[in-house]
Write a protein that holds these residues in place. Structure first.
Motif, PDB file in Angstrom:
ATOM      1  N   LYS A 160       3.690   2.018 -11.321  1.00 48.95           N
ATOM      2  CA  LYS A 160       2.867   2.853 -10.509  1.00 48.95           C
ATOM      3  C   LYS A 160       3.886   3.528  -9.226  1.00 48.95           C
ATOM      4  O   LYS A 160       3.988   4.775  -9.042  1.00 48.95           O
ATOM      5  CB  LYS A 160       1.747   2.550 -10.050  1.00 48.95           C
ATOM      6  CG  LYS A 160       0.928   3.535  -9.186  1.00 48.95           C
ATOM      7  CD  LYS A 160      -0.179   3.139  -8.559  1.00 48.95           C
ATOM      8  CE  LYS A 160      -1.086   4.199  -7.935  1.00 48.95           C
ATOM      9  NZ  LYS A 160      -2.410   3.436  -7.379  1.00 48.95           N
ATOM     10  N   ALA A 161       4.517   2.577  -8.484  1.00 54.55           N
ATOM     11  CA  ALA A 161       5.406   3.013  -7.312  1.00 54.55           C
ATOM     12  C   ALA A 161       6.705   3.552  -7.935  1.00 54.55           C
ATOM     13  O   ALA A 161       7.114   4.536  -7.282  1.00 54.55           O
ATOM     14  CB  ALA A 161       5.606   1.758  -6.620  1.00 54.55           C
ATOM     15  N   GLY A 203       0.833  -1.345   0.020  1.00 52.92           N
ATOM     16  CA  GLY A 203      -0.007  -0.018  -0.131  1.00 52.92           C
ATOM     17  C   GLY A 203       1.009   1.208  -0.193  1.00 52.92           C
ATOM     18  O   GLY A 203       0.430   2.395   0.364  1.00 52.92           O
ATOM     19  N   THR A 226       1.926   3.137  -2.363  1.00 59.40           N
ATOM     20  CA  THR A 226       1.505   4.380  -3.223  1.00 59.40           C
ATOM     21  C   THR A 226       0.418   5.111  -2.611  1.00 59.40           C
ATOM     22  O   THR A 226      -0.165   5.944  -3.192  1.00 59.40           O
ATOM     23  CB  THR A 226       1.278   3.889  -4.589  1.00 59.40           C
ATOM     24  OG1 THR A 226      -0.071   2.967  -4.624  1.00 59.40           O
ATOM     25  CG2 THR A 226       2.681   3.254  -5.190  1.00 59.40           C
ATOM     26  N   CYS A 237       5.857  -0.760  -2.389  1.00 59.34           N
ATOM     27  CA  CYS A 237       5.042  -1.730  -3.039  1.00 59.34           C
ATOM     28  C   CYS A 237       3.858  -1.135  -3.515  1.00 59.34           C
ATOM     29  O   CYS A 237       3.134  -0.603  -2.726  1.00 59.34           O
ATOM     30  CB  CYS A 237       5.126  -2.934  -2.198  1.00 59.34           C
ATOM     31  SG  CYS A 237       6.576  -3.439  -1.546  1.00 59.34           S
ATOM     32  N   SER A 238       3.382  -1.889  -4.607  1.00 57.18           N
ATOM     33  CA  SER A 238       2.131  -1.576  -5.265  1.00 57.18           C
ATOM     34  C   SER A 238       1.833  -2.654  -6.197  1.00 57.18           C
ATOM     35  O   SER A 238       2.782  -3.508  -6.412  1.00 57.18           O
ATOM     36  CB  SER A 238       1.979  -0.208  -6.186  1.00 57.18           C
ATOM     37  OG  SER A 238       0.820  -0.173  -6.659  1.00 57.18           O
ATOM     38  N   ARG A 239       0.555  -2.783  -6.442  1.00 61.89           N
ATOM     39  CA  ARG A 239       0.086  -3.964  -7.453  1.00 61.89           C
ATOM     40  C   ARG A 239       1.040  -3.970  -8.877  1.00 61.89           C
ATOM     41  O   ARG A 239       1.527  -4.902  -9.110  1.00 61.89           O
ATOM     42  CB  ARG A 239      -1.401  -3.937  -7.884  1.00 61.89           C
ATOM     43  CG  ARG A 239      -2.265  -4.277  -6.716  1.00 61.89           C
ATOM     44  CD  ARG A 239      -3.587  -4.059  -7.235  1.00 61.89           C
ATOM     45  NE  ARG A 239      -3.938  -2.621  -7.161  1.00 61.89           N
ATOM     46  CZ  ARG A 239      -5.105  -2.017  -7.568  1.00 61.89           C
ATOM     47  NH1 ARG A 239      -6.054  -3.015  -7.763  1.00 61.89           N
ATOM     48  NH2 ARG A 239      -5.349  -0.918  -7.411  1.00 61.89           N
ATOM     49  N   ASP A 288       6.618  -4.514  -6.653  1.00 61.00           N
ATOM     50  CA  ASP A 288       5.442  -5.101  -6.562  1.00 61.00           C
ATOM     51  C   ASP A 288       5.195  -5.558  -5.418  1.00 61.00           C
ATOM     52  O   ASP A 288       6.082  -5.531  -4.485  1.00 61.00           O
ATOM     53  CB  ASP A 288       5.131  -5.771  -7.701  1.00 61.00           C
ATOM     54  CG  ASP A 288       5.862  -7.015  -7.811  1.00 61.00           C
ATOM     55  OD1 ASP A 288       6.404  -7.606  -6.809  1.00 61.00           O
ATOM     56  OD2 ASP A 288       6.092  -7.887  -8.809  1.00 61.00           O
ATOM     57  N   ASN A 289       3.821  -5.897  -5.198  1.00 62.29           N
ATOM     58  CA  ASN A 289       3.544  -6.632  -3.726  1.00 62.29           C
ATOM     59  C   ASN A 289       4.331  -7.792  -3.341  1.00 62.29           C
ATOM     60  O   ASN A 289       4.628  -8.196  -2.166  1.00 62.29           O
ATOM     61  CB  ASN A 289       1.855  -6.608  -3.861  1.00 62.29           C
ATOM     62  CG  ASN A 289       1.165  -5.687  -3.592  1.00 62.29           C
ATOM     63  OD1 ASN A 289       1.591  -4.554  -2.877  1.00 62.29           O
ATOM     64  ND2 ASN A 289      -0.191  -5.708  -4.177  1.00 62.29           N
ATOM     65  N   THR A 313      -2.372  -0.844   3.354  1.00 66.48           N
ATOM     66  CA  THR A 313      -3.678  -0.640   2.547  1.00 66.48           C
ATOM     67  C   THR A 313      -5.057  -0.443   3.477  1.00 66.48           C
ATOM     68  O   THR A 313      -4.645  -0.445   4.732  1.00 66.48           O
ATOM     69  CB  THR A 313      -4.069  -1.661   1.884  1.00 66.48           C
ATOM     70  OG1 THR A 313      -4.127  -2.901   2.870  1.00 66.48           O
ATOM     71  CG2 THR A 313      -2.602  -2.358   1.148  1.00 66.48           C
TER      72      THR A 313
END
Length: 282
Positions: A72-73, A43, A45, A66-68, A116-117, A130
Motif C-alpha cells: 500500500k505504501a 501511519g 499512508t 510505513c503501513s501495515r 511495513d510497520n 496514526t
C-alpha cells in the motif's frame, strides 16, 4: 534538495532568542543530508503521513513511509517519486474533512521509500502518525527492537481530536492527560527521547514547498531536548517556523482538540504581542 515543485518555496528569516526578538527557536546551521536523522512514519499512508513524507523528502531527509502493508505504501511512493504528487478523495465517515492533495513535484532527488510497520524500527526518528488509539499497538510490536537504542519518537497523535469515525474520544480522567506521556510510560525506555509537534496543523496546508498559507507558518513543539532539537531543524528545513513551548510536562496544555476560551485568548495575546502565527487549520 534542488527539486523544483509547482509552487514557490517560502524562505523565512532565521529567528530565535539568540538571533532576533521573537518566540521562535534558533535555527541550526544547515547540515549535509547524509548527516540528517533517518525518519520513519508509522501511519505514513494516512493524510498527514503522506503530506509530511513528501515535505520531509523534499527537505533532504531519508524517509520511510510505513503501513501495515508495504504494498500500500509502495503504490503511493511510486506516484510521488514519478513526480505526480498524490491526490485522492476521502470517502466514508471522514469525507469532507479534507482529501489527499500533494501537488505534482519534481522528486528526482528524494530519498523516499516504502516499508511495513516493522521497518520503522530502523529509523533514528520514529514518527507516530496514526490515530491515537492505533499508535501503541503498533509501537508495542517494535518495542523489543527499539528499547535501549536511543531512538527519538515524534508523537503527533491526538487523543482529544474527535473524528466522525469514532477515533479521538479522549483519555481516562484519572490518568495523564496527554497521549505522549502515556506512550512514554508504556514504552518504558530511558534511552528514548520524546517530542510532540504538528498537533494543530492540517495536512492540506503541508506542501513539499512549505506551508500553503505562508502567513501562518508556526508550529508548537515540546519534549526532551535532543528530540526537540531534531524536530526544530526538521520544521525549519521544510519551510515552517518552530516555537518551543517547554519540556514534556507541558504536553497536556498542547494536545490538539482541547479548545477553551482561555487557550484561544492566550493564542490571541501571543499573536498580538509577540508576532506568533500558529497554523491552526487555515
Amino acid at each position: 534538495t534542488g527539486a523544483a515543485c509547482v509552487e514557490q518555496r517560502f524562505e523565512y528569516p532565521v529567528m530565535g532568542k539568540s538571533d532576533a526578538p521573537g518566540p521562535w527557536a534558533s535555527r541550526p546551521a544547515d547540515r549535509p543530508r547524509d548527516e540528517l536523522p533517518k525518519i520513519s512514519v508509522i501511519g505514513g499512508t494516512g493524510r498527514m503521513g503522506v503530506h509530511l513524507c513528501a515535505a520531509w523528502a523534499e527537505a533532504g531527509y531519508t524517509v520511510t513511509m510505513c503501513s501495515r502493508s508495504k504494498g500500500k505504501a509502495q503504490e503511493i511512493v511510486n506516484e510521488l517519486l514519478a513526480g505526480k504528487g498524490y491526490q485522492r478523495r476521502v470517502t466514508g465517515l471522514n469525507a469532507g474533512q479534507g482529501d489527499y492533495c500533494v501537488p505534482p513535484c519534481d522528486a528526482k532527488d528524494w530519498r523516499l521509500k516504502a516499508g511495513d510497520n516493522g521497518t520503522a524500527a530502523e529509523a533514528d526518528l520514529i514518527v507516530l502518525g496514526t490515530m491515537y488509539e492505533k499508535a501503541w499497538p503498533i509501537l508495542e510490536e517494535i518495542a523489543p527492537i527499539i528499547r535501549g537504542k536511543g531512538k527519538k519518537i515524534l508523537d503527533m497523535t491526538n487523543p482529544f481530536m474527535a473524528r466522525p469515525d469514532g477515533f479521538g474520544a479522549g483519555l481516562p480522567k484519572e490518568g495523564p492527560q496527554a497521549g505522549i506521556l502515556i506512550h512514554k510510560s508504556r514504552l518504558d525506555d530511558p534511552t528514548c527521547q520524546w517530542v510532540g509537534a504538528y498537533k494543530h496543523v492540517l495536512w492540506t496546508l503541508i506542501l513539499p514547498t512549505g506551508p500553503k498559507n505562508p502567513g501562518r507558518p508556526d508550529i508548537e513543539v515540546f519534549g526532551d531536548p535532543g528530540a526537540v532539537s531534531d524536530v526544530v531543524e526538521l520544521i525549519y528545513r521544510h519551510g515552517w517556523r518552530p516555537i518551543v513551548r517547554g519540556a514534556l510536562e507541558v504536553a497536556p496544555d498542547y494536545e490538539g482538540g482541547k479548545i477553551s476560551f482561555g487557550k484561544l485568548w492566550h493564542n490571541i495575546r501571543k499573536e498580538c504581542m509577540q508576532g506568533e502565527k500558529l497554523s491552526v487549520g487555515w
